[in-house]
Design a protein around this motif. Structure first.
Motif, PDB file in Angstrom:
ATOM      1  N   ALA C   9      10.549  34.315  45.362  1.00  0.00           N
ATOM      2  CA  ALA C   9       8.812  33.571  44.690  1.00  0.00           C
ATOM      3  C   ALA C   9       9.077  32.619  43.726  1.00  0.00           C
ATOM      4  O   ALA C   9       7.780  31.502  44.260  1.00  0.00           O
ATOM      5  CB  ALA C   9       8.898  34.700  43.812  1.00  0.00           C
ATOM      6  N   ALA C  10      10.217  32.323  43.515  1.00  0.00           N
ATOM      7  CA  ALA C  10      10.434  31.341  43.154  1.00  0.00           C
ATOM      8  C   ALA C  10      10.228  29.866  44.120  1.00  0.00           C
ATOM      9  O   ALA C  10       9.654  28.332  44.112  1.00  0.00           O
ATOM     10  CB  ALA C  10      11.677  30.973  42.684  1.00  0.00           C
ATOM     11  N   THR C  11      10.985  30.034  45.276  1.00  0.00           N
ATOM     12  CA  THR C  11      10.422  28.842  46.337  1.00  0.00           C
ATOM     13  C   THR C  11       9.400  29.192  46.908  1.00  0.00           C
ATOM     14  O   THR C  11       8.987  28.103  47.077  1.00  0.00           O
ATOM     15  CB  THR C  11      11.606  29.728  47.691  1.00  0.00           C
ATOM     16  OG1 THR C  11      12.611  30.264  47.420  1.00  0.00           O
ATOM     17  CG2 THR C  11      11.851  28.137  48.471  1.00  0.00           C
ATOM     18  N   ILE C  13       7.049  29.337  45.386  1.00  0.00           N
ATOM     19  CA  ILE C  13       6.034  28.147  44.497  1.00  0.00           C
ATOM     20  C   ILE C  13       6.326  27.025  44.219  1.00  0.00           C
ATOM     21  O   ILE C  13       5.062  25.863  44.537  1.00  0.00           O
ATOM     22  CB  ILE C  13       7.302  28.467  42.797  1.00  0.00           C
ATOM     23  CG1 ILE C  13       5.575  29.090  42.269  1.00  0.00           C
ATOM     24  CG2 ILE C  13       5.866  27.288  41.427  1.00  0.00           C
ATOM     25  CD1 ILE C  13       6.837  30.255  41.374  1.00  0.00           C
TER      26      ILE C  13
END
Lengths: 348, 273, 137
Positions: C9-11, C13
């Motif tokens: 999920a962080a990637t 974003i």
């Protein structure tokens, strides 16, 4: 400062509406191509009517002030593949990171030549947003706008090529928003960078949706009348609504090709569905098709969160010093033999 | 005896009929109600006068564009100002003269700027009233101008705006709208009639018949005028089938005028393309 | 499994987050090579769109007072928070750091605007819990 989420699990619970008439409203093209989406609408329709508040004339009350700002990205990040839904924990983590992400900046960079958005309260995380467990507003296994047909792609490439090197020739090269002609008032509704606020008004036989940015109002009659003559093209399109149980279905055609949505042309046809699963939320679904641009329709779904009103006037051309300044800045560059900042054309 | 009673009864009936006729001739029109019991002002309306050219009485005159000749000459009008006098303070009379002399350059309408209140009401374009409970929306075809009339308790305007800060309430069958927060940048007409940011407008929309509203607006501006003054006019319903507002997004029509001087030499305008 | 999912999920974003100022490139109007710092007295603030403008009188090294025009953001979010046209009265002393207009005129982009004592003009940066930040209405 606390982030203002509307973290509603109801963002993914479907409003149930009476079954009658749901399939009829779905464009015929979509019935063959969008079987999954049609089945979704039918699934939602089965069951009891919602307890939506009513206007005095007995229609569901969709009126009030709302924001289209959301933590759900329009298209699914490529690395998520076919993953259409987060778990609630993943969604919360994604939302938190997405709100915290800011463009990198440093002295002397292009990004630094900008007023401080946060000082004016314009950052996304300073304002109300809706959240959801979808990984993208565009629904389906890809979660992305479908590829554009080759002929349409050629037209787009030609248009971009024609403007390259001319981005600051005159006001007409700057784009409709910077010209203060239209911002994001046309359907389907998507958030802009800030002030992504709308007001829904309802009177006998009409629903009106006013967008804050450049004060555009879509007036949608619900009396079953036909669209205007095809010779009339409108930047906001021409909308016609009808009620299916507690859902307002709006069909919009007659778009001007100048107000392209993700590559659409003048044959753009948008069908939207609005319902109100709670006092604080609108549920918003849309179908986009343009047979000369995409080979199939595509769909989107998002929650729209209630905000305190009112909208504030965004008179644009009246205060558009920036247009003049952009052009004089470009002339100053040219006088020095510098090409006006080409990066601007990409939307920096 | 019976004959006299009969003739007295007939006389009474005749008298009652006469009284009833007089009463109905004097009784004000009562508009149909919305579902929540308020006079129904929903609809598409338009003024049918030449007040946008000049709110005072004026004869016809040649227009500003020679080549358009009769196409764009100035039509006459009896005016909409009650008493036909606009009571400028002595210090303000010169500004009006100056505006009038430069009107085809300085009138904000030339630049497609928002018209303000009350001018939006008598622009030669239709507008639509969408009547909710907590708010009444007035959407104008001209330049997509829009006003939200809040039907709740009035609050002060936080800033000045082109279309003002409006609160409405009902007085009998009249919708009364109190407008403050108007900036000083609009004109009342193309004849240079102007105001300051102290402008306070009180509008009344009163149904006269099924398809006619009577519109009145009281103008108060102690920085510009020596007393308040009033305009009034009928507003007519668009009764044609499927009447609707279209788009008059005139910003691009004014673009070359506003920015043509700053464009790159050798390039040309691209209006509407 | 969860950790991997969140990392993904962080990637996502970083790939998805893009500057949303697509409507207006200030680098066309203002010069990144001409940073400027102005200290002056407010003569007027225009609470308008698409951008607000603060007019300030700045005393130059030669003692002459010159009026500058400084570009800020849309005021609508401030109005939603209860700020009004009285919130920056004429006479206020402010300090502006930004970039000067390309065409050489007395205009600047107000990247940072503070009062003379260093306090931020309207709202603090996100997350700082600045004391002068008013609650959103």
């Amino acid at each position: 400062m606390s982030n203002r989420f509307v973290a509603k699990a109801s963002a993914v619970m479907f409003t149930v509406v009476p079954l009658a008439g749901v399939l009829a409203a779905v464009p015929a093209f979509a019935q063959s191509q969008g079987k999954a989406q049609t089945a979704l609408f039918a699934k939602e329709a089965a069951g009891k009517a919602s307890a939506a508040p009513r206007t005095p004339d007995g229609k569901p009350d969709l009126s009030g002030y709302f924001t289209t700002s959301t933590t759900v990205p329009f298209e699914r990040p490529k690395d998520l593949g076919a993953k259409e839904f987060f778990t609630p924990e993943e969604a919360a983590a994604y939302a938190k990171r997405s709100l915290a992400a800011k463009a990198p900046t440093g002295p002397g960079t292009y990004a630094d030549v900008h007023y401080d958005m946060a000082q004016f309260g314009l950052e996304k995380d300073q304002n109300k947003v809706s959240t959801g467990i979808r990984t993208s507003i565009v629904t389906g296994p890809e979660g992305r706008v479908p590829p554009v047909l080759p002929a349409a792609r050629q037209r787009q490439v030609a248009k971009q090529a024609a403007n390259r090197g001319h981005e600051f020739d005159g006001p007409e090269n700057r784009g409709l928003a910077e010209q203060c002609i239209v911002w994001n008032g046309a359907p389907p509704m998507t958030a802009g960078g800030y002030n992504s606020n709308i007001q829904v008004s309802q009177g006998e036989g009409y629903v009106a949706i006013t967008s804050e940015m450049i004060h555009d109002t879509r007036i949608i009659p619900t009396d079953g009348r036909p669209h205007v003559d095809p010779s009339i093209r409108l930047l906001l399109g021409d909308g016609r609504g009808h009620w299916e149980g507690d859902t307002l279905v709006v069909d919009t055609t007659n778009f001007s090709a100048r107000n392209s949505f993700r590559g659409s042309d003048e044959n753009l046809h948008v069908v939207e569905r609005f319902s109100r699963p709670s006092a604080d939320t609108l549920k918003y679904q849309f179908t986009v098709e343009d047979p000369t641009v995409w080979d199939k329709p595509w769909f989107g779904e998002m929650s729209i969160a209630k905000i305190d009103g009112p909208l504030f006037e965004y008179a644009c051309t009246e205060g558009n010093y920036g247009m003049r300044n952009n052009l004089t800045g470009a002339r100053a560059d040219e006088a020095k033999g510098i090409k006006p900042n080409g990066r601007a054309a990409l939307g920096e | 005896m019976q004959n006299r009673l009969q003739s007295l009864s007939i006389a009474n009936i005749a008298l009652l009929a006469l009284i009833a006729t007089c009463a109905s001739a004097q009784a004000p029109y009562k508009a149909p109600r919305t579902a929540d019991g308020k006079p129904d002002l929903n609809g598409i309306w338009q003024a049918l006068n030449t007040a946008d050219w000049d709110i005072q009485a004026h004869a016809a005159a040649a227009g500003p564009v020679f080549s358009l000749a009769a196409d764009f000459a100035i039509p006459p009008g009896p005016g909409i100002v009650e008493g036909n006098e606009i009571p400028y303070l002595p210090a303000m009379a010169d500004k009006h003269k100056q505006n009038l002399a430069n009107r085809f350059k300085d009138d904000p309408e030339v630049k497609c700027y928002l018209p303000g209140v009350p001018r939006a009401t008598y622009m030669p374009y239709p507008f639509q009233i969408i009547q909710g409970q907590k708010n009444i929306l007035i959407s104008y075809e001209y330049a997509s101008a829009v006003r939200n009339i809040d039907m709740g308790k009035p609050t002060p305007a936080p800033v000045d705006s082109w279309m003002g800060w409006s609160f409405g309430h009902w007085e009998g069958d009249s919708l009364v709208i109190d407008v403050t927060g108007l900036n000083d940048k609009t004109w009342f007409d193309r004849a240079g009639n102007f105001h300051s940011d102290a402008l306070h407008v009180t509008e009344r929309y009163t149904p006269r018949s099924a398809d006619v509203l009577m519109y009145e607006a009281t103008i108060e501006d102690p920085k510009t005028f020596s007393r308040s003054w009033k305009i009034s006019m009928p507003l007519y319903r668009h009764v044609e089938k499927n009447a609707q507002l279209l788009e008059f997004k005139c910003v691009e029509f004014a673009e070359e005028l506003l920015y043509g001087a700053y464009r790159k030499k050798g390039t040309g305008p691209n209006i509407g393309k | 499994m969860k950790k991997i999912a969140i990392a993904l999920a962080a990637t996502s974003i970083l790939l998805a987050a893009a500057p949303l100022w697509a409507h207006h490139s200030f680098a066309a109007e203002f010069d990144p090579q001409k940073p400027i710092k102005l200290t002056g007295t407010v003569t007027e603030m225009e609470w308008i769109n698409p951008h607000s403008w603060i007019h300030i009188d700045v005393k130059g090294p030669d003692g002459k007072v010159v009026n500058w025009m400084v570009e800020g953001g849309s005021p609508n979010a401030l109005l939603r928070r209860g700020f009004t046209k009285a919130s920056l009265p004429a006479g206020s002393e402010i300090v502006i750091e930004g970039y000067q207009a390309k065409d050489g005129s007395n205009r600047a982009n107000g990247r940072d605007i503070t009062f003379a004592d260093g306090k931020r003009l309207f709202l603090g940066s996100t997350g700082t819990g600045s004391p002068d930040e008013k609650p959103e209405k």
